[in-house]
Design an enzyme around this catalytic site. Structure first.
Site: not given
Length: 729
Positions: A658, A720
């Site tokens: 993206h 994460r």
């Protein structure tokens, strides 16, 4: 020939030096300073230092006797006259010039030569100091002779005269110790026959003596040619002896910070290294024993940092006892953690917590009383929790000053707020002294006698067993406890000092400190920016502006340290504590339009009311780097969206390719590959370049639109976290 003349002049000047010293000594031999001092107070010690500075000969009378002569608030002082009369009866040298002065509130501003010269110029056998106010009997005002210029009224705190004439004057004394010495001398002076017989006059224009009571607006400091004097503006005179009579003790303390030459513009502080108590050669078990009183009386930012700094104080812990008072349930966790992890290092610990329901005033008295009763306690170090002591040697430095009460000068960053007052108003509250700003800003460096200290100070325990033996030093309605304490100290004639010889730290702002979050210190970037920076910004951040610590792993992608480990941990824990993670769908009511093209599992900074603080962080720490790395680009940091993303293999392991809706993007890794997760990273597709092991606390900065098409690589295990900001100009 010119060289010969020059050599002759040099030899002449050298030979005149000892001659001048000899003349000064001869003048000093003609004069005897006499004073009555039943106790060696701090004021007396200052008097003696100033006398020694000018080589005066001083005879001290009354040592060890009980004082029965009253105080400043009521007529008295007859005991001084009785003691002086008895002492002078044994003296026979009729040419001896006697100078009788008080000592607790007197300093010398010049030497015997000037004093003798001005006395001779008065052309009288006895010269009294003068005052603008009449005391203690106003009804005697009309009987005072008029003077050509200056003050009409006699001051008994200082006079100079020949021995026979003073003996004649004192021969009439037959009063009680509690009788007024001022009234006794005044009645002699207003009697024309006695005044003429003894040959008395007043120093009406303050050439010899300066009484400060009633004359505070007339007296200023004069700095000239490396010398400091008190100048009387009303009469343009330079008095030799300065007397802080009546309620002017504090103004004398202010003048005594400079006179005689204690501090000059040329030399700075000339007395700051006198009478020190060096610790450097002592063995650890020989260090003075210090009780540190720690007071937590309100919700206070960075309490855990406070205890970290306490632990780092460079002082043998087996010579430290801790008295900890904590009124706040909110801080129980930090206190308990410190005691559990480090309490065994200290000689002894007493803890009073919220459950004990003790008020702060009682706690302070209790801390003093513990030190007072324990004979091995040498010092009490009072330390409030809103004090950030960044100088690890603070305690050693204060002890080595060897002063009764001394505080390290601290301020709030960017403000003139400090932990001392330079002066007091008439009702005993704060007033700004003439030198206050210079002291706070470090333009004048030294050790300063002040009327009020707070927040942090060191006190000799011997005071608690003598002058300050009162079990309640902090109660005095309606004043604050610290004001009450300082009032007690001043009333006992004990001096308080503040030192700005070193940089010691700062005072935290506790206003607007909210306790509704898990890690409330994260919200302190506005109130306590320096403490926020030290706690949450990476230790190597400052090297970036010098061209170091910035890496370029991919074209136009910059990688640099910005957050400390603690910042990363706190931000993760804060988000997990909030717990309202997005569902990762395209529908998102949090953003304008309600649709997210590339959704993530995240929490926006705005959701935890951290958006303003985050914007300040970007302005202060990201914008400067942006402008450095992208020359010609200037940003006011308009934040589109700022959020923390969570990647988990079973939730959202990756992010598809993206573009970001930003001019540039900041992506900060909040945890570490290996210990916390496996996989992860960011790949810039156009450049076929990936950052696969982002370092904890390091930021990736890259353009958002057009060029840097990228994807989030899969997280294969663990969790994460990254903090992301979309930024526009």
């Amino acid at each position: 020939m010119k060289l010969c003349h020059l050599l002759f002049l040099v030899l002449l000047l050298v030979s005149l030096g000892p001659l001048r010293d000899c003349e000064e000594q001869q003048d000093g031999d003609k004069i005897l300073i006499v004073t009555v001092a039943t106790k060696e107070t701090d004021g007396f010690k200052r008097f003696m230092r100033s006398a020694k500075h000018f080589n005066y000969t001083v005879k001290v009378l009354g040592r060890g006797q009980k004082w029965e002569g009253g105080d400043d608030m009521f007529p008295g002082g007859g005991q001084k006259v009785r003691i002086l009369k008895a002492a002078l009866e044994t003296m026979k040298d009729e040419d001896k010039i006697i100078v009788f002065v008080d000592s607790y509130d007197v300093i010398f501003a010049s030497g015997p030569k000037e004093l003798l010269k001005k006395f001779m110029q008065a052309k009288h056998k006895v010269v009294f100091s003068s005052e603008t106010l009449i005391w203690p009997n106003r009804h005697l005002e009309d009987k005072h002779p008029h003077v050509r210029e200056g003050n009409r009224f006699l001051g008994s705190g200082g006079f100079i005269g020949y021995l026979p004439n003073i003996k004649e004057m004192l021969a009439e004394w037959a009063g009680e110790d509690s009788d007024s010495d001022q009234l006794f001398f005044t009645k002699i002076y207003i009697n024309p026959e006695k005044r003429e017989s003894i040959n008395i006059t007043l120093d009406s224009t303050c050439r010899l003596f300066q009484n400060l009571h009633g004359a505070l607006d007339e007296v200023v400091l004069k700095f000239e040619d490396g010398q400091v004097r008190a100048r009387n503006l009303q009469y343009d005179t330079l008095p030799v002896i300065i007397h802080g009579n009546g309620p002017t003790k504090l103004q004398l303390n202010y003048l005594g910070n400079y006179i005689p030459n204690a501090w000059t513009f040329e030399m700075g502080c000339t007395v700051c290294h006198d009478d020190l108590l060096p610790l450097e050669n002592l063995k650890e078990n020989e260090y003075p024993l210090v009780m540190i009183g720690i007071f937590i009386q309100q919700p206070t930012p960075f309490i855990s940092v406070f205890f970290e700094r306490l632990l780092k104080l460079q002082y043998p812990k087996n010579r430290l006892k801790l008295f900890i008072f904590n009124k706040e349930h909110h801080h129980e966790r930090e206190v308990s953690s410190f005691l559990q992890d480090h309490g065994s290092l200290y000689l002894d610990i007493r803890y009073i917590g919220p459950k004990d329901e003790m008020d702060g005033t009682t706690a302070r008295n209790k801390g003093f009383n513990l030190c007072r009763k324990e004979k091995d306690c040498d010092y009490f170090f009072s330390l409030d929790a809103d004090v950030a002591l960044t100088n690890e040697n603070t305690l050693k430095i204060l002890i080595e000053q060897n002063l009764p009460i001394v505080a390290p000068l601290l301020t709030r960053i960017g403000r003139l707020w400090s932990n001392f007052w330079g002066a007091l108003s008439a009702d005993g509250y704060y007033a700004r002294s003439e030198d206050y700003v210079d002291l706070v800003q470090g333009h004048r460096v030294g050790i300063w006698n002040v009327p009020y200290v707070t927040s942090v100070y060191l006190m000799k325990a011997s005071l608690l067993r003598s002058e300050l033996s009162d079990a309640d030093l902090f109660h005095s309605n309606p004043t604050e406890p610290d004001m009450a304490f300082c009032q007690h100290v001043r009333d006992k004639g004990v001096f308080m000092y503040v030192t700005n010889m070193e940089t010691f730290g700062r005072i935290l702002s506790t206003e607007n400190y909210q306790t509704s979050h898990l890690h409330n210190d994260l919200w302190q970037i506005f109130e306590n920016p320096e403490d926020w920076r030290e706690r949450y910004i990476h230790e190597n951040y400052t090297q970036i502006m010098g061209g170091k610590m910035i890496e370029t792993p991919c074209p136009d992608v910059y990688w640099f340290p910005v957050f400390s480990d603690i910042a990363c941990n706190h931000l993760i824990e804060e988000m997990e504590h909030f717990g309202k993670w997005s569902g990762g769908s395209n529908t998102d009511e949090r953003i304008t339009g309600g649709y997210e093209n590339v959704p993530t599992i995240d929490i926006h900074m705005k959701q935890i009311n951290f958006d303003k603080e985050w914007h300040r962080f970007l302005l202060d720490f990201i914008a400067p780097i942006t402008e450095k790395m992208y020359p010609g680009y200037h940003t006011k940091v308009h934040v589109g969206i700022a959020f923390v993303v969570r990647y988990k293999p079973d939730e959202q392991p990756l992010l598809r390719p993206h573009h970001d809706s930003s001019t540039f993007t900041i992506n900060i890794a909040l945890n570490q590959r290996g210990p916390d997760y496996e996989g992860g990273g960011c790949r810039f597709i156009r450049y076929d370049c990936a950052v696969e092991a982002p370092r904890k606390g390091w930021a990736l900065m890259h353009p958002g639109r057009l060029t840097h098409y990228h994807e989030g690589l899969p997280t294969t295990s663990g969790v994460r976290y990254i903090a992301v900001s979309f930024v526009d100009p």
